[in-house]
Design a protein around this motif. Structure first.
Motif, PDB file in Angstrom:
ATOM      1  N   GLY A 112      -6.926  -0.081 -15.554  1.00 28.51           N
ATOM      2  CA  GLY A 112      -6.903   0.792 -14.381  1.00 28.51           C
ATOM      3  C   GLY A 112      -5.504   0.847 -13.788  1.00 28.51           C
ATOM      4  O   GLY A 112      -4.619   0.091 -14.189  1.00 28.51           O
ATOM      5  N   ILE A 113      -5.343   1.761 -12.840  1.00 37.22           N
ATOM      6  CA  ILE A 113      -4.081   1.875 -12.085  1.00 37.22           C
ATOM      7  C   ILE A 113      -4.445   2.073 -10.619  1.00 37.22           C
ATOM      8  O   ILE A 113      -5.352   2.854 -10.300  1.00 37.22           O
ATOM      9  N   LEU A 114      -3.726   1.380  -9.749  1.00 38.44           N
ATOM     10  CA  LEU A 114      -3.773   1.690  -8.322  1.00 38.44           C
ATOM     11  C   LEU A 114      -2.348   2.003  -7.903  1.00 38.44           C
ATOM     12  O   LEU A 114      -1.465   1.158  -7.997  1.00 38.44           O
ATOM     13  N   LEU A 115      -2.150   3.240  -7.476  1.00 40.09           N
ATOM     14  CA  LEU A 115      -0.825   3.709  -7.049  1.00 40.09           C
ATOM     15  C   LEU A 115      -0.919   4.036  -5.559  1.00 40.09           C
ATOM     16  O   LEU A 115      -1.833   4.760  -5.157  1.00 40.09           O
ATOM     17  N   THR A 116      -0.014   3.488  -4.752  1.00 43.46           N
ATOM     18  CA  THR A 116      -0.033   3.813  -3.316  1.00 43.46           C
ATOM     19  C   THR A 116       1.379   4.170  -2.857  1.00 43.46           C
ATOM     20  O   THR A 116       2.362   3.666  -3.399  1.00 43.46           O
ATOM     21  N   PHE A 117       1.444   5.045  -1.856  1.00 41.80           N
ATOM     22  CA  PHE A 117       2.745   5.469  -1.325  1.00 41.80           C
ATOM     23  C   PHE A 117       2.555   6.071   0.067  1.00 41.80           C
ATOM     24  O   PHE A 117       1.452   6.479   0.435  1.00 41.80           O
ATOM     25  N   LYS A 118       3.652   6.123   0.807  1.00 44.91           N
ATOM     26  CA  LYS A 118       3.626   6.773   2.116  1.00 44.91           C
ATOM     27  C   LYS A 118       4.048   8.235   1.950  1.00 44.91           C
ATOM     28  O   LYS A 118       4.834   8.551   1.059  1.00 44.91           O
ATOM     29  N   ALA A 119       3.536   9.082   2.829  1.00 47.58           N
ATOM     30  CA  ALA A 119       4.008  10.470   2.867  1.00 47.58           C
ATOM     31  C   ALA A 119       5.257  10.514   3.746  1.00 47.58           C
ATOM     32  O   ALA A 119       5.372   9.760   4.710  1.00 47.58           O
ATOM     33  N   LYS A 120       6.173  11.396   3.395  1.00 46.93           N
ATOM     34  CA  LYS A 120       7.349  11.603   4.253  1.00 46.93           C
ATOM     35  C   LYS A 120       6.845  12.168   5.583  1.00 46.93           C
ATOM     36  O   LYS A 120       5.934  12.998   5.608  1.00 46.93           O
ATOM     37  N   GLU A 121       7.409  11.711   6.664  1.00 45.23           N
ATOM     38  CA  GLU A 121       6.944  12.148   7.988  1.00 45.23           C
ATOM     39  C   GLU A 121       6.912  13.669   8.085  1.00 45.23           C
ATOM     40  O   GLU A 121       7.869  14.345   7.704  1.00 45.23           O
ATOM     41  N   LEU A 188       8.300  14.886  -0.831  1.00 45.96           N
ATOM     42  CA  LEU A 188       6.995  14.536  -0.263  1.00 45.96           C
ATOM     43  C   LEU A 188       6.828  13.069   0.116  1.00 45.96           C
ATOM     44  O   LEU A 188       6.077  12.739   1.026  1.00 45.96           O
ATOM     45  N   LEU A 189       7.491  12.180  -0.610  1.00 46.15           N
ATOM     46  CA  LEU A 189       7.172  10.764  -0.434  1.00 46.15           C
ATOM     47  C   LEU A 189       8.110  10.070   0.550  1.00 46.15           C
ATOM     48  O   LEU A 189       9.319  10.253   0.518  1.00 46.15           O
ATOM     49  N   GLY A 190       7.497   9.233   1.387  1.00 46.14           N
ATOM     50  CA  GLY A 190       8.282   8.475   2.354  1.00 46.14           C
ATOM     51  C   GLY A 190       8.561   7.065   1.883  1.00 46.14           C
ATOM     52  O   GLY A 190       9.213   6.288   2.577  1.00 46.14           O
ATOM     53  N   SER A 191       8.026   6.705   0.709  1.00 46.83           N
ATOM     54  CA  SER A 191       8.291   5.378   0.153  1.00 46.83           C
ATOM     55  C   SER A 191       8.208   5.453  -1.360  1.00 46.83           C
ATOM     56  O   SER A 191       7.561   6.344  -1.908  1.00 46.83           O
TER      57      SER A 191
END
Length: 207
Positions: A112-121, A188-191
């Protein structure tokens, strides 16, 4: 096909030397999960040595509540002191888009994969749209057996998906969804995305 709207991400830290017992305990929950009609997909996963998790998905809040108040959660709490270093970390997640197999797979998924990230404000809605738009790409990947685009309670976004083997996971990682994510990452990504490559130790799908 059932709409999946809710999920849970539960992190478990095994006590030293208790890895095998935690895995056995998680597998022993399968008969209980099979009786929960509202728990549409349930996965026991290993993040790494002594780090485990349960990721499961539901059509609605009522099904999620029924699971949290059900036999699996109760058994886990009974065993927690004996098997776990700390209390289970339970996060309620929102499901933005999903893919479930039409039939339970004949071969168990092992990766499996778990991918997490923040959105750019200010770009949260665009990230939500990106994840929803990725669903047809996941549908087209025959060896991506189940796929979920999620929003975590801390405001992060992510993807959880499972595969029969390492080859299928690799095919996904070199496929369209990661390519599109990389292409839009700066806007798009904040992190930087945090990616966990998981081992699936037990799973259940309820039609």
């Amino acid at each position: 096909m059932t709409m999946i709207t809710k999920g849970l991400l539960v992190r478990l830290e095994a006590k030293h030397g208790k890895d095998d017992e935690v895995e056995d305990f998680l597998s022993s929950a399968l008969p209980l999960v099979r009786q929960e009609a509202g728990t549409k997909a349930w996965f026991a996963v290993r993040f790494g040595r002594s780090e485990y998790g349960i990721v499961d998905f539901f059509p609605d809040e009522a099904s999620r509540d029924a699971h949290l108040n059900g036999a699996v959660a109760s058994a886990l709490l009974q065993k927690a002191d004996e098997l776990l270093e700390t209390s289970p970390g339970i996060q309620k997640i929102e499901v933005l888009a999903s893919k479930l197999p039409t039939q339970p797979p004949t071969e168990p998924n092992t990766k499996g994969i778990l991918l997490t990230f923040k959105a750019k404000e200010g770009h949260e809605q665009e990230v939500v749209q990106f994840l929803k738009d990725a669903q047809p790409l996941a549908m087209a990947e025959e060896e991506t057996i189940a796929w979920f685009a999620i929003r975590l309670p801390n405001g992060e976004y992510g993807i959880f998906d499972v595969f029969p083997d390492n080859g299928a996971r690799l095919k996904h990682l070199t496929g369209r969804i990661p390519q599109e994510l990389t292409k839009h990452a700066l806007s798009l990504l904040g992190s930087f995305p945090d990616m966990h490559l998981l081992t699936v130790t037990a799973e259940n799908f309820n039609p």
